[in-house]
Enzyme design. Structure first.
Site, PDB file in Angstrom:
ATOM      1  N   GLU A  86       0.793  -1.227   0.000  1.00 39.36           N
ATOM      2  CA  GLU A  86       0.000   0.000   0.000  1.00 39.36           C
ATOM      3  C   GLU A  86       0.825   1.277   0.000  1.00 39.36           C
ATOM      4  O   GLU A  86       0.265   2.371  -0.085  1.00 39.36           O
ATOM      5  CB  GLU A  86      -0.981  -0.006   1.175  1.00 39.36           C
ATOM      6  N   THR A 167       0.158 -18.559   0.582  1.00 43.49           N
ATOM      7  CA  THR A 167      -1.034 -18.920   1.348  1.00 43.49           C
ATOM      8  C   THR A 167      -2.057 -19.542   0.406  1.00 43.49           C
ATOM      9  O   THR A 167      -2.236 -19.090  -0.724  1.00 43.49           O
ATOM     10  CB  THR A 167      -1.630 -17.701   2.053  1.00 43.49           C
ATOM     11  N   ASP A 199      -3.535 -10.501   6.212  1.00 40.74           N
ATOM     12  CA  ASP A 199      -2.787  -9.590   7.081  1.00 40.74           C
ATOM     13  C   ASP A 199      -2.534 -10.233   8.437  1.00 40.74           C
ATOM     14  O   ASP A 199      -1.447 -10.079   9.015  1.00 40.74           O
ATOM     15  CB  ASP A 199      -3.558  -8.281   7.260  1.00 40.74           C
ATOM     16  N   SER A 238     -11.201  -9.038  14.056  1.00 48.19           N
ATOM     17  CA  SER A 238     -11.205 -10.507  14.015  1.00 48.19           C
ATOM     18  C   SER A 238      -9.908 -11.123  14.523  1.00 48.19           C
ATOM     19  O   SER A 238      -9.812 -12.337  14.651  1.00 48.19           O
ATOM     20  CB  SER A 238     -11.456 -10.985  12.572  1.00 48.19           C
TER      21      SER A 238
END
Length: 247
Positions: A86, A167, A199, A238
């Protein structure tokens, strides 16, 4: 732990930084960009928990290479530099090259995908990618994609990347190093929302490496943290707290 980036001078800035501040993260290197909005992710989640995300970098797009150089210069022996996609391309590349030159470990998660120079991809230890990003990285290196994530991870390592972690969603992750290719299975859980799972995985991986774990152990821990995250709605909300039981 130090966070480097930028926020706007808007209400979203405090929302974006609140949980980092509560966790004790050093925010001294976070700039405020006047007149520019804080970065934003627009997310949709399907019935099976999968997500589609559109990222608007906002203030993060203003972070210059010299900010990255200054941040790396403050790193100590044994520190880990975690980078993702980013910040501007040149800022990310400058940070990776400076850290590698200083003997620091570079964990590079090219998410969202941004085209980086081949030499920068090869500085990563590990290079962390999802299945789509792995194929983009192979294309960046002029290599054809393989038949599966294990083949892609193997090819990236063979192309000079010190270590590679791909992943693979509910399946877990694939790790490629000089010792070979290893699949790390994820605990089976019911996914509610996969937003932020990548993340969570990468942050947990970097934290374990910083604590002295070897890469295989760090990937195993990161897979479990990712499995925890997908059981809960949202991104940062989360994530497990320190010491919280993992799947």
């Amino acid at each position: 732990m130090r966070f480097v980036g930028a926020v706007g001078d808007d209400a979203d800035a405090q929302t974006a930084l609140a949980s980092l501040r509560e966790a004790g993260v050093d925010l001294g290197a976070v700039a405020v960009a006047a007149g520019i909005p804080t970065g934003l992710a627009i997310i949709t989640v399907s019935d099976d928990g999968e997500n589609t995300i559109v990222v608007v970098p906002g203030a993060n797009a203003t972070v210059p290479p010299e900010t990255a150089e200054a941040a790396v210069a403050r790193m100590g022996e044994g520190d880990v530099l975690l980078l993702q996609g980013e910040l501007p391309r040149e800022t990310t590349q400058t940070a990776a090259r400076a850290a590698a030159s200083a003997g620091q470990r570079v964990v590079l998660n090219v998410a969202p995908w941004v085209s980086l120079a081949p030499d920068v991809l090869r500085l990563a230890d590990p290079l962390v990618l999802n299945e789509h990003e792995a194929r983009s990285a192979l294309a960046e290196l002029g290599i054809a994609a393989g038949q599966d994530s294990a083949a892609d991870a193997r090819a990236l390592h063979a192309a000079g990347v010190t270590s590679v972690v791909v992943t693979t969603g509910a399946a877990g992750a694939v790790l490629a190093t000089a010792a070979g290719v290893e699949a790390v299975a994820s605990p089976r859980v019911r996914a509610v929302d996969t937003t932020g799972a990548g993340d969570a995985f990468t942050g947990a991986l970097a934290a374990r490496l910083l604590a002295g774990a070897d890469l295989a152990e760090a990937v195993d821990h990161a897979v479990r943290v990712g499995a925890f995250a997908v059981q809960h709605a949202g991104a940062q909300p989360s994530y497990p707290a320190a010491g919280q039981e993992l799947p």
